[in-house]
Design a protein around this motif. Structure first.
Motif, PDB file in Angstrom:
ATOM      1  N   THR A 188       0.584  -1.141   0.188  1.00  0.00           N
ATOM      2  CA  THR A 188      -0.110   0.018   0.034  1.00  0.00           C
ATOM      3  C   THR A 188       0.952   1.210   0.087  1.00  0.00           C
ATOM      4  O   THR A 188       0.430   2.221  -0.629  1.00  0.00           O
ATOM      5  CB  THR A 188      -0.788  -0.129   1.166  1.00  0.00           C
ATOM      6  OG1 THR A 188      -1.804  -1.163   1.167  1.00  0.00           O
ATOM      7  CG2 THR A 188      -1.881   1.225   1.207  1.00  0.00           C
ATOM      8  N   MET A 189       1.791   1.224   0.701  1.00  0.00           N
ATOM      9  CA  MET A 189       2.774   2.414   0.554  1.00  0.00           C
ATOM     10  C   MET A 189       3.610   2.583  -0.512  1.00  0.00           C
ATOM     11  O   MET A 189       3.791   3.778  -0.835  1.00  0.00           O
ATOM     12  CB  MET A 189       3.923   2.256   1.986  1.00  0.00           C
ATOM     13  CG  MET A 189       3.384   2.290   3.373  1.00  0.00           C
ATOM     14  SD  MET A 189       4.428   2.304   4.483  1.00  0.00           S
ATOM     15  CE  MET A 189       5.091   4.060   4.299  1.00  0.00           C
ATOM     16  N   ASP A 211      -3.596   8.771   4.954  1.00  0.00           N
ATOM     17  CA  ASP A 211      -3.997   8.132   3.513  1.00  0.00           C
ATOM     18  C   ASP A 211      -3.866   6.560   3.664  1.00  0.00           C
ATOM     19  O   ASP A 211      -4.523   5.892   3.273  1.00  0.00           O
ATOM     20  CB  ASP A 211      -3.242   8.801   2.334  1.00  0.00           C
ATOM     21  CG  ASP A 211      -3.927   9.969   2.089  1.00  0.00           C
ATOM     22  OD1 ASP A 211      -4.833  10.614   2.678  1.00  0.00           O
ATOM     23  OD2 ASP A 211      -3.072  10.954   1.348  1.00  0.00           O
ATOM     24  N   VAL A 212      -2.635   6.278   4.185  1.00  0.00           N
ATOM     25  CA  VAL A 212      -2.096   4.814   4.162  1.00  0.00           C
ATOM     26  C   VAL A 212      -3.166   4.100   5.183  1.00  0.00           C
ATOM     27  O   VAL A 212      -3.504   2.874   5.065  1.00  0.00           O
ATOM     28  CB  VAL A 212      -0.760   4.671   4.764  1.00  0.00           C
ATOM     29  CG1 VAL A 212      -0.546   3.316   4.928  1.00  0.00           C
ATOM     30  CG2 VAL A 212       0.111   5.184   3.742  1.00  0.00           C
ATOM     31  N   ASP A 217      -7.434   0.307   6.185  1.00  0.00           N
ATOM     32  CA  ASP A 217      -8.609  -0.054   7.041  1.00  0.00           C
ATOM     33  C   ASP A 217      -9.616  -0.523   6.008  1.00  0.00           C
ATOM     34  O   ASP A 217     -10.453  -1.420   6.596  1.00  0.00           O
ATOM     35  CB  ASP A 217      -8.865   0.985   7.941  1.00  0.00           C
ATOM     36  CG  ASP A 217      -9.819   0.647   8.821  1.00  0.00           C
ATOM     37  OD1 ASP A 217     -10.270  -0.366   9.030  1.00  0.00           O
ATOM     38  OD2 ASP A 217     -10.626   1.372   9.353  1.00  0.00           O
ATOM     39  N   SER A 218      -9.639  -0.058   4.821  1.00  0.00           N
ATOM     40  CA  SER A 218     -10.742  -0.554   3.790  1.00  0.00           C
ATOM     41  C   SER A 218     -10.425  -2.082   3.526  1.00  0.00           C
ATOM     42  O   SER A 218     -11.365  -2.886   2.913  1.00  0.00           O
ATOM     43  CB  SER A 218     -10.727   0.167   2.684  1.00  0.00           C
ATOM     44  OG  SER A 218      -9.619   0.073   2.126  1.00  0.00           O
ATOM     45  N   VAL A 219      -9.368  -2.702   3.583  1.00  0.00           N
ATOM     46  CA  VAL A 219      -9.019  -4.151   3.324  1.00  0.00           C
ATOM     47  C   VAL A 219      -9.155  -5.036   4.456  1.00  0.00           C
ATOM     48  O   VAL A 219      -9.907  -5.920   4.537  1.00  0.00           O
ATOM     49  CB  VAL A 219      -7.651  -4.219   2.811  1.00  0.00           C
ATOM     50  CG1 VAL A 219      -7.286  -5.629   2.243  1.00  0.00           C
ATOM     51  CG2 VAL A 219      -7.612  -3.279   1.372  1.00  0.00           C
ATOM     52  N   THR A 230      -0.962   4.395  11.612  1.00  0.00           N
ATOM     53  CA  THR A 230       0.082   3.977  10.660  1.00  0.00           C
ATOM     54  C   THR A 230       0.957   5.273  10.508  1.00  0.00           C
ATOM     55  O   THR A 230       0.437   6.309  10.279  1.00  0.00           O
ATOM     56  CB  THR A 230      -0.250   3.555   9.176  1.00  0.00           C
ATOM     57  OG1 THR A 230      -1.090   2.257   9.332  1.00  0.00           O
ATOM     58  CG2 THR A 230       0.939   3.060   8.566  1.00  0.00           C
ATOM     59  N   GLU A 231       2.202   4.997  10.894  1.00  0.00           N
ATOM     60  CA  GLU A 231       3.309   6.139  10.873  1.00  0.00           C
ATOM     61  C   GLU A 231       4.590   5.675  10.090  1.00  0.00           C
ATOM     62  O   GLU A 231       5.258   4.791  10.271  1.00  0.00           O
ATOM     63  CB  GLU A 231       3.826   6.567  12.450  1.00  0.00           C
ATOM     64  CG  GLU A 231       2.542   7.584  13.108  1.00  0.00           C
ATOM     65  CD  GLU A 231       2.089   8.573  12.578  1.00  0.00           C
ATOM     66  OE1 GLU A 231       2.965   9.187  11.947  1.00  0.00           O
ATOM     67  OE2 GLU A 231       0.864   9.033  12.982  1.00  0.00           O
TER      68      GLU A 231
END
Length: 350
Positions: A188-189, A211-212, A217-219, A230-231
């Motif tokens: 994703t990143m 955004d990440v 979370d949608s997956v 997430t950082e």
């Protein structure tokens, strides 16, 4: 009138005939066609065999036990009842407040929600249970390469915070939770940062992390996992890119230093010009300034020998009749010699 009454009864029968042609509710459950509403006990029984997942979608229906399996269950229950005082200690377990338990009976997931917190009952010989920790989990994502929008290659690492939201769905969907989340974060990143430039990645970390998080979370909601945060932890640049950025920054700093020095010299020259204008109006001030300069030289540098000259002599040397350079007078420049018989020019009128 008997004919009219017969026609009316015939019309009512004709109107009721379509309702009688509809199939009953148990036939519609097999065919899927719409029919009369099923009884409530049937709807509750069907709902109890399905598992809910986030988003309002229902999961797969839990399979029922066979005849041999039911026989084993009854035998186990009978054995527990016969040895009741002692068997109860092997059939009851305790679940903590932050844990949930999923029970599999002969390999089948028992319907209903996860057990806990508190006591729960299970059959020692036939049931196996799995505990799921609902507390916040921390996953460190190792360094991986990404390509930015302006075609720079860099390495980044991140930290992902997540928790188990649906224990039954999690156990039936994933085998290795940490590996699945780690690979999902990396891909994703890479996908999101490919649309960002190097400057945006270095300066807009907060928006990138948000955004990440939304994309993850949608997956993960389909797996029963909730991503909390997430950082981006660190960014590694190649050695050549670091050198070029350092040279560029050093050039910018040198330009700023030169601009500041030029502005300082300009301000100093303006101040000196104003001071010279003020001193030129009062000779006594010039004499005092001259003595103050001599005193400062003797104080700062003791071994220096200073031979003072009177200001009148300086004024005499700087007079227009005696042009000097330093302390050596220069002679007046010779005048050009005119010829004895200069030729007369013709008049423009001639």
């Amino acid at each position: 009138m008997p004919g009219a009454s017969g026609q009316a009864l015939g019309g009512q029968r004709a109107q009721r005939s379509p309702e009688r042609q509809q199939p009953p509710w148990w036939m519609s459950m097999k065919s899927g066609a719409p029919a009369r509403r099923a009884p409530r006990w049937w709807r509750c029984w069907r709902a109890s065999g399905q598992r809910k997942v986030p988003g309002g979608r229902s999961g797969t229906k839990s399979s029922s036990l066979g005849a041999c399996e039911w026989l084993l269950v009854l035998t186990s229950l009978l054995f527990i009842i016969v040895t009741f005082p002692f068997s109860i200690w092997f059939c009851i377990k305790v679940v903590q407040e932050y844990e949930r338990v999923i029970i599999f009976r002969l390999g089948h997931l028992l319907p209903g929600r996860a057990k806990g917190p508190g006591l729960f009952f299970f059959l020692p010989c036939l049931d196996t249970y799995h505990k799921v920790d609902l507390r916040l989990q921390t996953l460190e994502i190792p360094f991986h390469e990404i390509v930015t929008k302006d075609m720079f290659i860099m390495e980044i690492d991140a930290i992902c915070y997540y928790r188990m939201e649906n224990a039954s769905l999690l156990l039936s969907s994933l085998a290795h939770v940490s590996k699945a989340v780690q690979f999902l974060v990396q891909t994703t990143m890479k996908r999101l940062l490919a649309h960002r430039s190097l400057t945006e990645i270095l300066l807009e970390r907060k928006s990138i992390a948000q955004d990440v998080k939304v994309a993850l979370d949608s997956v993960t909601c389909i797996w029963g996992i909730k991503v909390e945060r997430t950082e981006i932890k660190d960014v590694r640049l190649p050695a050549g890119l670091q050198h070029s950025l350092a040279v560029e920054a050093e050039a910018q700093r040198q330009a700023k230093v030169r601009m500041i020095a030029a502005e300082g010299e300009k301000a100093a020259s303006e101040s000196l010009r104003m001071a010279a204008e003020i001193l030129s109006g009062s000779p006594a001030a010039v004499q005092l300034r001259y003595l103050h300069t001599l005193q400062s030289l003797s104080t700062e540098k003791p071994p220096t020998v200073v031979l003072p000259l009177p200001c009148d002599l300086l004024n005499f040397l700087s007079s227009p009749s005696n042009r000097t350079q330093g302390s050596i007078p220069f002679p007046n420049p010779p005048k050009p010699v005119e010829p004895l018989n200069p030729k007369k020019k013709d008049s423009p009128m001639l």
